[in-house]
Design a protein around this motif. Structure first.
Motif, short mmCIF file in Angstrom:
data_model
loop_
_atom_site.label_atom_id
_atom_site.label_comp_id
_atom_site.label_asym_id
_atom_site.label_seq_id
_atom_site.Cartn_x
_atom_site.Cartn_y
_atom_site.Cartn_z
N SER A 178 81.39 27.39 48.54
CA SER A 178 81.91 26.18 49.20
C SER A 178 83.01 25.53 48.35
O SER A 178 83.97 24.97 48.89
CB SER A 178 80.79 25.17 49.49
OG SER A 178 80.05 24.87 48.34
N ASN B 224 84.05 15.02 54.26
CA ASN B 224 82.86 15.85 54.13
C ASN B 224 82.77 16.75 55.34
O ASN B 224 83.18 16.36 56.45
CB ASN B 224 81.60 14.97 54.04
CG ASN B 224 80.39 15.77 53.59
OD1 ASN B 224 80.38 16.37 52.52
ND2 ASN B 224 79.34 15.79 54.42
N ARG B 225 82.25 17.97 55.14
CA ARG B 225 82.12 18.91 56.26
C ARG B 225 81.36 18.26 57.41
O ARG B 225 81.78 18.35 58.57
CB ARG B 225 81.39 20.17 55.78
CG ARG B 225 81.19 21.20 56.87
CD ARG B 225 80.47 22.42 56.33
NE ARG B 225 79.13 22.10 55.81
CZ ARG B 225 78.26 23.00 55.39
NH1 ARG B 225 78.60 24.28 55.38
NH2 ARG B 225 77.07 22.63 54.94
N THR B 226 80.25 17.59 57.08
CA THR B 226 79.51 16.83 58.08
C THR B 226 80.02 15.40 58.02
O THR B 226 79.66 14.64 57.11
CB THR B 226 78.00 16.88 57.79
OG1 THR B 226 77.61 18.25 57.62
CG2 THR B 226 77.19 16.24 58.90
N LYS B 227 80.85 15.04 58.96
CA LYS B 227 81.59 13.78 58.85
C LYS B 227 80.69 12.55 58.76
O LYS B 227 81.02 11.58 58.06
CB LYS B 227 82.54 13.65 60.06
CG LYS B 227 83.62 12.61 59.85
CD LYS B 227 83.58 11.53 60.91
CE LYS B 227 84.47 10.37 60.54
NZ LYS B 227 84.31 9.21 61.41
N THR B 228 79.53 12.59 59.43
CA THR B 228 78.67 11.40 59.48
C THR B 228 78.28 10.90 58.09
O THR B 228 78.03 9.72 57.91
CB THR B 228 77.38 11.68 60.28
OG1 THR B 228 76.82 12.90 59.82
CG2 THR B 228 77.68 11.76 61.77
N LYS B 229 78.23 11.83 57.11
CA LYS B 229 77.85 11.40 55.76
C LYS B 229 78.91 10.51 55.12
O LYS B 229 78.65 9.83 54.13
CB LYS B 229 77.58 12.62 54.87
CG LYS B 229 76.34 13.40 55.28
CD LYS B 229 75.97 14.42 54.22
CE LYS B 229 74.87 15.35 54.72
NZ LYS B 229 74.65 16.49 53.81
N CYS B 230 80.12 10.52 55.69
CA CYS B 230 81.19 9.64 55.18
C CYS B 230 81.05 8.22 55.75
O CYS B 230 81.65 7.28 55.19
CB CYS B 230 82.56 10.17 55.59
SG CYS B 230 82.98 11.75 54.85
#
Ligand SMILES: NC(=O)C1=CN([C@@H]2O[C@H](COP(=O)(O)OP(=O)(O)OC[C@H]3O[C@@H](n4cnc5c(N)ncnc54)[C@H](OP(=O)(O)O)[C@@H]3O)[C@@H](O)[C@H]2O)C=CC1
Ligand SMILES: O=CCCC(=O)O
Length: 335
Positions: free
Chosen positions: A110, A71-77
């Protein structure tokens, strides 16, 4: 839900150029579940871990799929990684390490960036691999992505979904697919984990078109429902009673019963972001334009969602469109 309690046997990895399905018995956690010999592809990637991507990926993981996420925002993984998902630092790396890669991105831009951009998935694809885009985009965007994916030698399926956050969590989505028929067959067991039904609609663009038509109807329905709630209140009716009346008649829809009570409280917990509903109406208007089909109701609804966006409601649930009507009323009262 019996069919959602699959426990898939781990099998040796596919070779990177093999997508054939194994005829190996699968064990199930629930007795009485329908027995199938279909084995899903062994290494699966998932790009885009947002409101929808997160529960969809989670369901694959729960079913025992070997899953790699980005995911672009890694924390969501992170929650998925904690549950056993692998992580790669780019769509390219995910696609290179998986047999099948799903993408659930916000919008056309995107979806194109993640599939075709620098370090995009297409760079990691090749013969024998498959790319399944489950984002809601227009047909032209889907065809563009399909062209780039297929130029790598991989197969492409568009598979936007009907159903929101809760159906995604419950594995009850409806897949509207089009593109490579063989890939549709190959990923069928994966779609069955995440959804309750799947439609194969033909050439790339037809799945996108079906999705846009469905969401065009939904966006207009929500706008009309909003008007009804506010009108009922203004003429001295209890809007909660309106919700009950509607729920028992011919125009009953789960959306009204589930969202109506919170709309009356001016509460819009986000399941389907308003900005995405407006995007879908905008894309549906383009689709209608391409075939000279008048859609004046949807055009009017689109204007309302644009007003709501201008009020800062983009990331609220699309039911917040009712706020656009409230401020209109206030505006006219003040004149
Ligand atoms: N929510 C719903 O009820 C439904 C939504 N859809 C459709 O599914 C898609 C995803 O929706 P949803 O999960 O709700 O939306 P979210 O806004 O929660 O997720 C959007 C995802 O797209 C990523 N993203 C956005 N812009 C970029 C970019 N420029 N480059 C890379 N990644 C990007 C986000 O990454 P990041 O986390 O970094 O922002 C995030 O993973 C949309 O097309 C929507 O229309 C379909 C059915 C139902
Ligand atoms: O694209 C979003 C659809 C939401 C739903 O089908 O409930």
């Amino acid at each position: 839900m019996l069919k959602k309690s699959f426990v898939f046997q781990r099998l040796p990895m596919f070779s990177s150029h093999s997508l054939k399905r194994f005829s190996v018995p699968i064990s199930y956690a629930s007795p009485g579940a329908q027995v199938t010999t279909e084995q899903p592809p062994s290494r699966v990637g998932f790009l885009g871990i947002g409101i929808m991507g997160s529960p969809m990926a989670h369901n694959l993981l729960k079913a025992g799929i070997d899953l790699t996420v980005w995911n672009r925002t890694k924390t969501k993984c992170d929650p998925l990684i904690t549950l056993g998902a692998k992580y790669k630092a780019s769509p390219e790396e995910v696609a290179a390490s998986c047999d099948i890669t799903f993408a659930m991105l916000a919008d056309p831009q995107s979806a194109v960036d993640v599939a075709c951009g620098k370090h995009g998935a297409a760079n990691g694809l090749g013969p024998g691999k498959g790319y399944v885009d489950v984002s809601t985009v227009d047909g032209d965007t889907s065809k563009l992505i399909s062209g780039r994916i297929k130029s790598s030698g991989a197969s492409f399926l568009e598979a936007p979904v009907s159903g929101s956050k809760k159906p995604a969590e419950d594995g009850q989505l409806i897949f509207l697919t089009a593109g490579d028929r063989n890939l549709y067959e190959t990923v069928g067991p994966l779609l069955d984990i995440m959804g309750k039904s799947k439609f194969y609609l033909g050439d790339v663009g037809q799945g996108a078109a079906m999705k846009l038509v469905v969401n065009m109807i939904m966006g207009s329905m929500m706008a009309s429902f909003s008007e009804g709630l506010l009108l009922s209140e203004k003429v001295g009716l209890d809007p909660n009673v309106l919700v009950k009346v509607v729920s028992q008649g011919a125009i009953s829809a789960p959306m009204y019963s589930t969202k109506g009570p919170s709309m009356i409280q001016s509460n819009y917990p986000t399941a389907f972001p308003l900005k995405h509903q407006q995007k879908d109406l905008r894309l549906a208007l383009g689709l209608a334009e391409s075939v000279s089909q008048p859609i004046p109701i949807a055009a009017a609804a689109n204007e309302l969602y644009k007003v709501a966006k201008s009020q800062g409601l983009s990331d609220h649930d699309f039911s917040a469109v009712i706020e656009a009507l409230k401020s209109k009323f206030q505006h006219s009262e003040n004149q």
